[in-house]
Design a protein around this motif. Structure first.
Motif, PDB file in Angstrom:
ATOM      1  N   ALA A  95     -46.288 -85.393 -19.878  1.00  0.00           N
ATOM      2  CA  ALA A  95     -45.771 -86.206 -18.767  1.00  0.00           C
ATOM      3  C   ALA A  95     -44.253 -86.341 -18.850  1.00  0.00           C
ATOM      4  CB  ALA A  95     -46.431 -87.584 -18.740  1.00  0.00           C
ATOM      5  N   GLN A  96     -43.592 -85.252 -19.241  1.00  0.00           N
ATOM      6  CA  GLN A  96     -42.138 -85.238 -19.368  1.00  0.00           C
ATOM      7  C   GLN A  96     -41.586 -83.922 -18.850  1.00  0.00           C
ATOM      8  OE1 GLN A  96     -41.128 -85.920 -23.463  1.00  0.00           O
ATOM      9  NE2 GLN A  96     -41.768 -88.059 -23.447  1.00  0.00           N
ATOM     10  N   GLY A  97     -40.365 -83.984 -18.322  1.00  0.00           N
ATOM     11  CA  GLY A  97     -39.694 -82.784 -17.869  1.00  0.00           C
ATOM     12  C   GLY A  97     -39.219 -82.927 -16.437  1.00  0.00           C
ATOM     13  N   PRO A  98     -38.383 -82.006 -15.980  1.00  0.00           N
ATOM     14  CA  PRO A  98     -37.864 -82.074 -14.611  1.00  0.00           C
ATOM     15  C   PRO A  98     -38.955 -82.112 -13.548  1.00  0.00           C
ATOM     16  CG  PRO A  98     -36.631 -80.489 -15.897  1.00  0.00           C
ATOM     17  CD  PRO A  98     -37.797 -80.893 -16.740  1.00  0.00           C
ATOM     18  N   CYS A  99     -40.036 -81.348 -13.753  1.00  0.00           N
ATOM     19  CA  CYS A  99     -41.080 -81.327 -12.728  1.00  0.00           C
ATOM     20  C   CYS A  99     -41.775 -82.674 -12.615  1.00  0.00           C
ATOM     21  CB  CYS A  99     -42.091 -80.215 -13.011  1.00  0.00           C
ATOM     22  SG  CYS A  99     -43.116 -80.461 -14.469  1.00  0.00           S
ATOM     23  N   ILE A 100     -41.977 -83.354 -13.727  1.00  0.00           N
ATOM     24  CA  ILE A 100     -42.597 -84.681 -13.688  1.00  0.00           C
ATOM     25  C   ILE A 100     -41.667 -85.678 -13.001  1.00  0.00           C
ATOM     26  CG2 ILE A 100     -43.570 -86.533 -15.075  1.00  0.00           C
ATOM     27  CD1 ILE A 100     -45.198 -83.929 -15.083  1.00  0.00           C
ATOM     28  N   ARG A 118     -31.520 -80.991 -25.279  1.00  0.00           N
ATOM     29  CA  ARG A 118     -32.503 -81.094 -26.359  1.00  0.00           C
ATOM     30  C   ARG A 118     -32.844 -82.544 -26.681  1.00  0.00           C
ATOM     31  NH1 ARG A 118     -33.482 -76.238 -28.713  1.00  0.00           N
ATOM     32  NH2 ARG A 118     -31.925 -74.596 -28.493  1.00  0.00           N
ATOM     33  N   SER A 119     -31.868 -83.441 -26.512  1.00  0.00           N
ATOM     34  CA  SER A 119     -32.122 -84.835 -26.867  1.00  0.00           C
ATOM     35  C   SER A 119     -33.079 -85.496 -25.887  1.00  0.00           C
ATOM     36  CB  SER A 119     -30.810 -85.622 -26.922  1.00  0.00           C
ATOM     37  OG  SER A 119     -30.155 -85.585 -25.673  1.00  0.00           O
ATOM     38  N   LEU A 124     -39.620 -79.342 -24.605  1.00  0.00           N
ATOM     39  CA  LEU A 124     -39.507 -78.429 -23.476  1.00  0.00           C
ATOM     40  C   LEU A 124     -38.310 -77.507 -23.659  1.00  0.00           C
ATOM     41  CD1 LEU A 124     -40.298 -77.445 -20.654  1.00  0.00           C
ATOM     42  CD2 LEU A 124     -38.881 -79.294 -19.702  1.00  0.00           C
ATOM     43  N   ALA A 125     -37.185 -78.060 -24.135  1.00  0.00           N
ATOM     44  CA  ALA A 125     -35.984 -77.246 -24.335  1.00  0.00           C
ATOM     45  C   ALA A 125     -36.236 -76.128 -25.339  1.00  0.00           C
ATOM     46  CB  ALA A 125     -34.826 -78.132 -24.799  1.00  0.00           C
TER      47      ALA A 125
END
Length: 262
Positions: A95-100, A118-119, A124-125
């Motif tokens: 449930a993390q990332g640009p798409c979420i 990265r932080s 994902l990175a």
């Protein structure tokens, strides 16, 4: 005059318009998943991106599936590469990332350089850079206040899409959203028709059996149905199956001997 991708400007514009039209055209016999795959293909052909994927929010979420803030399950609907599919699934699972973020806010989100993020999204990175991707653009598939899904665009070069390509990505996403919503309406209508046909195919033998019993035993239709239902329950049969026995052999013994099953 040529566009930055090397094609004659007019030819590229025509291809773009054709892509928009194809995304908005749906048919009752459209194969499930065809429209998200078309969206991915058009993005690869019309935008300066190396990979593309589509996540969709299912109308209903089965138990045990990851759910979005809209209440539906998020699914990987299309992906240009298998490694990309794994990255998409990772974003859904965490449930993390640009798409979420795009799904939650209804606004585009991007990463210009994964090595600089990265932080925020370290997992994902690492996966993106290992697969050779340096940048990502997440464009929501959104209609009014209704989230349908998200279009994810990946590049091997750093930097965000330029304004014109951002607008193209937005237009493709809007066209796909229109097509997806129309497809879902067609699918819902087809499901209701199938359910109605199934109900009719079940009800017709019951009505026929009621008429047979009513005529043979001088009963009212309601009393004949109650007799059918009582016998079916006593012998752990479906009323429809018992009715078929009577319809197939209208002059046979009643009740069927030994709880006869079809």
């Amino acid at each position: 005059m040529s566009d930055p991708m090397g094609a004659p400007y007019g030819e590229h514009e025509h291809a773009f318009v054709r892509g928009l039209l194809s995304l908005m055209q749906v048919h009752a016999d459209t194969v499930p998943g065809a429209l998200p795959r078309r969206l991915v293909a058009h993005c690869l052909a019309l935008l300066p991106v190396d990979s593309a994927g589509v996540l969709l929010i299912a109308p209903a979420a089965p138990k045990g599936r990851k759910r979005s803030g809209t209440g539906g399950a998020i699914e990987v609907a299309a992906s240009s590469h298998e490694t990309l599919r794994g990255m998409e699934a990772y974003q859904i699972g965490t449930a993390q990332g640009p798409c979420i973020e795009a799904l939650r806010t209804g606004r585009p989100h991007h990463v210009a350089d994964f090595t600089a993020h990265r932080s925020r999204w370290p997992g994902l990175a690492l996966r993106a850079t290992a697969a050779g991707y340096r940048a990502m653009w997440a464009e929501p598939l959104h209609h009014d206040d209704h989230a349908v899904g998200v279009l994810n665009l990946y590049r091997r070069a750093t930097g965000a899409l330029d304004p014109r390509d951002q607008e193209r990505a937005r237009a493709l996403a809007r066209a796909a959203t229109t097509g997806l919503l129309l497809q879902r309406k067609l699918d819902d209508r087809r499901l209701r028709i199938d359910q109605l046909q199934q109900a009719l195919s079940t009800r017709i033998p019951i009505e026929q059996a009621k008429g047979i019993l009513a005529g043979r035993l001088a009963l009212s239709p309601d009393a004949a149905f109650e007799m059918l239902r009582t016998h079916a329950r006593a012998h752990q049969m479906r009323v429809h199956d018992l009715a078929r026995v009577l319809v197939d052999d209208p002059t046979g013994p009643w009740p069927p001997p030994n709880g006869h099953r079809p």
